[in-house]
Design a protein around this motif. Sequence first.
Motif, PDB file in Angstrom:
ATOM      1  N   ARG A   1       0.820  -1.202   0.000  1.00 40.89           N
ATOM      2  CA  ARG A   1       0.000   0.000   0.000  1.00 40.89           C
ATOM      3  C   ARG A   1       0.858   1.258   0.000  1.00 40.89           C
ATOM      4  O   ARG A   1       0.578   2.233  -0.665  1.00 40.89           O
ATOM      5  N   TRP A   2       1.973   1.230   0.763  1.00 45.59           N
ATOM      6  CA  TRP A   2       2.863   2.397   0.791  1.00 45.59           C
ATOM      7  C   TRP A   2       3.476   2.656  -0.590  1.00 45.59           C
ATOM      8  O   TRP A   2       3.604   3.799  -1.022  1.00 45.59           O
ATOM      9  N   VAL A   3       3.860   1.614  -1.270  1.00 45.03           N
ATOM     10  CA  VAL A   3       4.464   1.769  -2.591  1.00 45.03           C
ATOM     11  C   VAL A   3       3.443   2.349  -3.569  1.00 45.03           C
ATOM     12  O   VAL A   3       3.751   3.252  -4.362  1.00 45.03           O
ATOM     13  N   GLU A   4       2.172   1.867  -3.514  1.00 46.68           N
ATOM     14  CA  GLU A   4       1.143   2.364  -4.429  1.00 46.68           C
ATOM     15  C   GLU A   4       0.815   3.828  -4.151  1.00 46.68           C
ATOM     16  O   GLU A   4       0.645   4.632  -5.068  1.00 46.68           O
ATOM     17  N   LEU A   5       0.754   4.234  -2.860  1.00 47.19           N
ATOM     18  CA  LEU A   5       0.494   5.621  -2.525  1.00 47.19           C
ATOM     19  C   LEU A   5       1.615   6.532  -3.022  1.00 47.19           C
ATOM     20  O   LEU A   5       1.385   7.649  -3.503  1.00 47.19           O
ATOM     21  N   ALA A   6       2.855   6.068  -2.915  1.00 47.51           N
ATOM     22  CA  ALA A   6       3.995   6.862  -3.375  1.00 47.51           C
ATOM     23  C   ALA A   6       3.944   7.067  -4.885  1.00 47.51           C
ATOM     24  O   ALA A   6       4.200   8.159  -5.402  1.00 47.51           O
ATOM     25  N   ARG A   7       3.576   6.026  -5.624  1.00 47.89           N
ATOM     26  CA  ARG A   7       3.496   6.142  -7.082  1.00 47.89           C
ATOM     27  C   ARG A   7       2.373   7.094  -7.482  1.00 47.89           C
ATOM     28  O   ARG A   7       2.499   7.900  -8.405  1.00 47.89           O
ATOM     29  N   THR A   8       1.246   7.021  -6.759  1.00 40.33           N
ATOM     30  CA  THR A   8       0.105   7.878  -7.094  1.00 40.33           C
ATOM     31  C   THR A   8       0.438   9.345  -6.836  1.00 40.33           C
ATOM     32  O   THR A   8       0.107  10.227  -7.637  1.00 40.33           O
ATOM     33  N   SER A   9       1.104   9.615  -5.721  1.00 40.53           N
ATOM     34  CA  SER A   9       1.458  11.003  -5.389  1.00 40.53           C
ATOM     35  C   SER A   9       2.445  11.580  -6.389  1.00 40.53           C
ATOM     36  O   SER A   9       2.417  12.778  -6.683  1.00 40.53           O
ATOM     37  N   ARG A  10       3.346  10.779  -6.941  1.00 40.77           N
ATOM     38  CA  ARG A  10       4.297  11.262  -7.939  1.00 40.77           C
ATOM     39  C   ARG A  10       3.634  11.485  -9.287  1.00 40.77           C
ATOM     40  O   ARG A  10       3.995  12.359 -10.058  1.00 40.77           O
ATOM     41  N   ALA A  11       2.612  10.672  -9.597  1.00 40.14           N
ATOM     42  CA  ALA A  11       1.956  10.782 -10.906  1.00 40.14           C
ATOM     43  C   ALA A  11       0.983  11.937 -10.969  1.00 40.14           C
ATOM     44  O   ALA A  11       0.721  12.489 -12.045  1.00 40.14           O
ATOM     45  N   ALA A  12       0.430  12.399  -9.823  1.00 37.37           N
ATOM     46  CA  ALA A  12      -0.558  13.476  -9.814  1.00 37.37           C
ATOM     47  C   ALA A  12      -0.001  14.787 -10.350  1.00 37.37           C
ATOM     48  O   ALA A  12      -0.628  15.431 -11.194  1.00 37.37           O
ATOM     49  N   PRO A  13       1.164  15.286  -9.928  1.00 35.52           N
ATOM     50  CA  PRO A  13       1.690  16.540 -10.498  1.00 35.52           C
ATOM     51  C   PRO A  13       1.934  16.461 -11.989  1.00 35.52           C
ATOM     52  O   PRO A  13       1.743  17.439 -12.717  1.00 35.52           O
ATOM     53  N   MET A  14       2.309  15.304 -12.506  1.00 33.64           N
ATOM     54  CA  MET A  14       2.559  15.170 -13.938  1.00 33.64           C
ATOM     55  C   MET A  14       1.258  15.317 -14.728  1.00 33.64           C
ATOM     56  O   MET A  14       1.230  15.965 -15.788  1.00 33.64           O
ATOM     57  N   GLN A  15       0.137  14.776 -14.238  1.00 36.59           N
ATOM     58  CA  GLN A  15      -1.138  14.903 -14.933  1.00 36.59           C
ATOM     59  C   GLN A  15      -1.620  16.348 -14.944  1.00 36.59           C
ATOM     60  O   GLN A  15      -2.154  16.837 -15.924  1.00 36.59           O
TER      61      GLN A  15
END
Length: 466
Positions: free
Chosen positions: A446-460
Amino acid sequence: MSGRELERGSVLERVQLGSIDLGAAASLLGLSYRQTRRVYARYKAHGGAGLVHRGAGRPSNRSHPSAEREMVMSLIRKHYGGKKERGPHERFGPTLVAEHLWTDHGVLVAVRTLTRWMIDDGLWSRARKTRSVKHPRRERKARFGDLIQLDGSFHDWLEGRGGMMTPCLMTMVDDATGVTLLSFEDHETTWAATKVLRAWIGEYGIPRALYTDWSNVYKRLLTAGERTRGESEAFTQFGRMCEKLGITIIAASSPQAKGRVERAHGTHQDRLIKKLRLRGISNLEEANKYLRGDYIRAHNARFSVRAADEVDSHRPRHSVTMGDEDIYCLEYSRTVGHDHVVQYETLSLQLDPRVRGRVPAKSKVLVRESEDGGLRVIKAEGLGRHASERVLKWTPAPPRSAKPSKPSSLLQAAIETMLSEVPETERKPQPPKPCPDHPWRATHRRWVELARTSRAAPMQTTEKDE
């Protein structure tokens, strides 16, 4: 008859034949008219024999009595003749013999007279080894103290007496005057050079420069690490002492370059050895006492010269404000550990707790070791005129435990082989690994998935703005 007497006979024969008169004969002979008349009278009375000097064949009025000559030669044979089986250097030369005859026996004889007597009796020879001069001598320095030549000479100074084979004679010679200072030491070490330098400074002051060898004692070359760091000069421990005193060290590239001190070694190896033998000196303590008491003073009185410039270039010792304990010491740089312990060789120096705030861990300090083994820890602060030093108190600390050494590959392989032969039932149980659906692993996913989501949000967000 000599050639001059034969010439007089031929001129006076012309006078007797009447071809010239006495005035012309006086001009030809280079004599006065009256002297020519006296010589011509003896010639007419006795012929050619009358022209021979009347002192020929007779002992000189200034000659030494034969009894005195025999007495002097007996003293030379007994005390200064040396032993032929030990070589020609055992025998004293006429100059040294004349000095000892006067100082030890009260007999005054000229050196040239002694030379003639010793040659006639086979106690001396004029033969010398011829050398080709390849290195021209340079001019002396103008002032006393401008340049001091320093070197050590290993030699059988005591001729085996007292079990000493080849001690070292430390020699300092002033280039301008030839003034010499000597000291016997076991070896040519840093402390031996320091001892003779301190004696020179105490006697005359701090010189401007020293002329020495390239060696690990006086001056050395830069190491590879020092060249990489961009350092321009490398200091030995003795060189660091001279740098603190403001003394420049000049390293000679050949023995001929510092020929004054090298020739002084030859003089001492001839004169000093014989003087030590006469006094029966058999240890370095007695030898140094004789050097300080008699030999150095007599040597300087005989061989030193006046400087071209009367100004003394030595500086007084008090012109350098540092104390002797901070100058004449071995100095090493060390790093303070996290436990505020300074490692020096096999010793652990625990710094006083009250200085820990001013001396943080990983800072650099200096460890200075005196000749008697005493240690001082110094913290240097500031640069140039603002430089200062703080002495840090310390107490002995227990040595650090040694790190366990890693086993070698062969030993590791042997251990693994032995473990493989142990039955599984006797092996130490290993802790179980968590299964794939263990809560620990799920939480980590879950921690890994949250980290990936937070990094992808600024790019979108950036793509929408475009």
